[in-house]
Write an enzyme that holds these catalytic residues in place. Structure first.
Site, PDB file in Angstrom:
ATOM      1  N   ASP A  90       0.841  -1.195   0.000  1.00  0.00           N
ATOM      2  CA  ASP A  90       0.000   0.000   0.000  1.00  0.00           C
ATOM      3  C   ASP A  90       0.877   1.247   0.000  1.00  0.00           C
ATOM      4  O   ASP A  90       2.074   1.189   0.305  1.00  0.00           O
ATOM      5  CB  ASP A  90      -0.937   0.005   1.206  1.00  0.00           C
ATOM      6  CG  ASP A  90      -0.179   0.102   2.538  1.00  0.00           C
ATOM      7  OD1 ASP A  90       0.786  -0.671   2.717  1.00  0.00           O
ATOM      8  OD2 ASP A  90      -0.545   0.945   3.382  1.00  0.00           O
ATOM      9  N   GLU A 153       0.206  -0.904   5.644  1.00  0.00           N
ATOM     10  CA  GLU A 153       1.233  -0.389   6.548  1.00  0.00           C
ATOM     11  C   GLU A 153       1.095   1.113   6.750  1.00  0.00           C
ATOM     12  O   GLU A 153       1.420   1.633   7.818  1.00  0.00           O
ATOM     13  CB  GLU A 153       2.619  -0.722   5.993  1.00  0.00           C
ATOM     14  CG  GLU A 153       3.768  -0.488   6.955  1.00  0.00           C
ATOM     15  CD  GLU A 153       4.341   0.920   6.926  1.00  0.00           C
ATOM     16  OE1 GLU A 153       5.111   1.265   7.836  1.00  0.00           O
ATOM     17  OE2 GLU A 153       4.011   1.680   5.983  1.00  0.00           O
TER      18      GLU A 153
END
Length: 446
Positions: A90, A153
């Site tokens: 991400d 994250e």
């Protein structure tokens, strides 16, 4: 370094960079409110990436409450150690308000040779480093290899709880976290300390409802003024974070290069640094509290009223060796004690992220430094990071004897992670392909 590893990395680079550009084109922002489809598409793309690297059994694991992680457990010789390769798929949002000079999700190589795009460094570079490492190791890997790639994250992660609930999946002898980098290109750096990150919200109330600032201002306190007074107590006149019970320390590793820091931090000419002590102390071994945001009217919508309530979100970086829960409680207790004009104050916990310090005597860390020195042809700097990687604490719980190798290509000077015009230097990726491959071979043979 072996000539074959260096030659193999060089030959592989066109493929590695093409795959990096493909990944950057996927806007995998996992923040609440963003389209989840690209995030799921990115997870599938990571599975395909490692399958193309020759990894068998790569698959998505459902993470309760969050986006799936990519996982694989690749066999190695009997009795050999297990190396876990971690990165995340991400990325941070890339709003136009940041001032991007090129499209954030359309990678472009500029005149300086760097590849620009959101996630090019943080952390899709980590993905292609792991991809290239597996390609260079080939099917006859010298040890067991696990792959763990996270999908959230950059936002509030659910992976830590999942890892701790499934210790058999994530046990290892060393975890390689390719989500950080050196001070500058060409200067090998191994991160040996991470600050932790604790966060809370602060709500200040003074009135039952908004009232006219002309009719009532001057005696009735507005929440914004009270909030300013409270926030001002977090720093002294030098800019040091001063909160009773919050720990501070001294940095003993390689020094932070002031020119690199000034360039990377984008401090305006003439603006002074915060705090006291060495620059390394201030960013790696002293606490720093930041107001991340406030719920307020913007200037275009502001009217002549006293605000009855203001909410702020605060983050505090805490030093290696400190207790995250105790440090957050010290911050929250300090905030609750500040009540200008007897205003109402409510403080609520958001999260605790634990700090970390590397055991530099561990054989894996010794091997990592040797591999970096060979790949770069220069001595390794043991550096700190003011950033936090909460997963490290969870990995330590499920594999308490494992070493943690923290490295990557997100150079402090120019990569501009989380900001506009994020970029990565391809030469750093090539050097890290060599270093990581050599490291695994060295550690497996030790």
């Amino acid at each position: 370094m072996s000539d074959s590893t260096k030659a193999g990395a060089s030959a592989l680079m066109p493929d590695v960079l093409a795959r990096l550009e493909t990944l950057v084109r996927i806007p995998s922002v996992a923040f609440p409110g963003f389209d989840p489809e690209p995030v799921h598409r990115m997870g599938d793309a990571v599975v395909e990436l490692f399958e193309a690297a020759g990894a068998a059994g790569v698959h998505l694991l459902d993470v309760p409450g969050g986006y799936p992680c990519v996982y694989a457990d690749l066999p190695g010789p009997e009795g050999s150690p297990t190396v876990m390769l971690y990165a995340h798929y991400d990325v941070q949002p890339a709003p136009a308000s940041q001032g991007w000079k090129s499209e954030p999700f359309e990678p472009v190589t500029k005149d300086d040779g760097r590849i620009y795009g959101r996630g090019a460094a943080d952390d899709k570079s980590g993905l292609v480093i792991h991809y290239g490492t597996l390609k260079l190791l080939g099917p006859d890997r010298p040890c067991h290899v696990k792959i763990l790639v996270e999908g959230e994250e950059e936002t509030i992660s659910h992976l830590e709880e999942f890892v701790e609930a499934n210790p058999d999946l994530f046990g290892c002898d060393v975890a390689v976290i390719a989500d950080i980098g050196p001070q500058a290109v060409g200067r090998p750096g191994l991160t040996t300390a991470l600050r932790g990150d604790v966060a809370c919200t602060l709500t200040v109330r003074t009135l039952a409802n908004p009232v006219h600032s002309g009719m009532f201002g001057g005696a009735a306190p507005d929440a914004m003024t009270a909030m300013i007074r409270i926030l001002d107590t977090l720093h002294d006149e030098n800019g040091d974070t001063v909160i009773p019970g919050v720990d501070s320390g001294r940095w003993t590793g390689a020094a932070m290069d002031e020119a690199v820091y000034r360039d990377g931090s984008a401090i305006l000419p003439g603006v002074e640094f915060l705090g006291t002590g060495s620059l390394s102390d201030r960013i790696w071994m002293k606490p720093s509290v930041t107001v991340l945001g406030m719920d307020l009217p913007n200037t275009a919508e502001a009217s002549n009223v006293l605000l009855p309530e203001v909410v702020a979100k605060l983050s505090m970086r805490i030093i290696p060796g400190s207790d995250a829960d105790a440090q957050l409680e010290a911050l929250m207790a300090h905030l609750r004690a500040q009540r200008p004009w007897n205003c109402e104050v409510v403080v609520e916990k958001i999260k605790t992220g634990h700090p970390f310090a590397v055991d530099e005597s561990h054989p894996a860390i010794v091997a990592a430094k040797e591999a970096l020195t060979d790949a770069y042809g220069a001595p390794v700097e043991s550096i700190g990071s003011g950033a936090s990687i909460p997963l490290v604490a969870s990995l330590q719980k499920v594999a308490p004897g494992a070493a943690i190798v923290l490295w990557g290509v997100e150079d402090t000077e120019k990569s501009r992670i989380h900001a506009s015009d994020e970029s990565v230097d391809p030469a750093e990726i090539e050097r890290m392909l060599v270093a990581q491959t050599e490291f695994i071979q060295k550690f497996a043979a030790s």
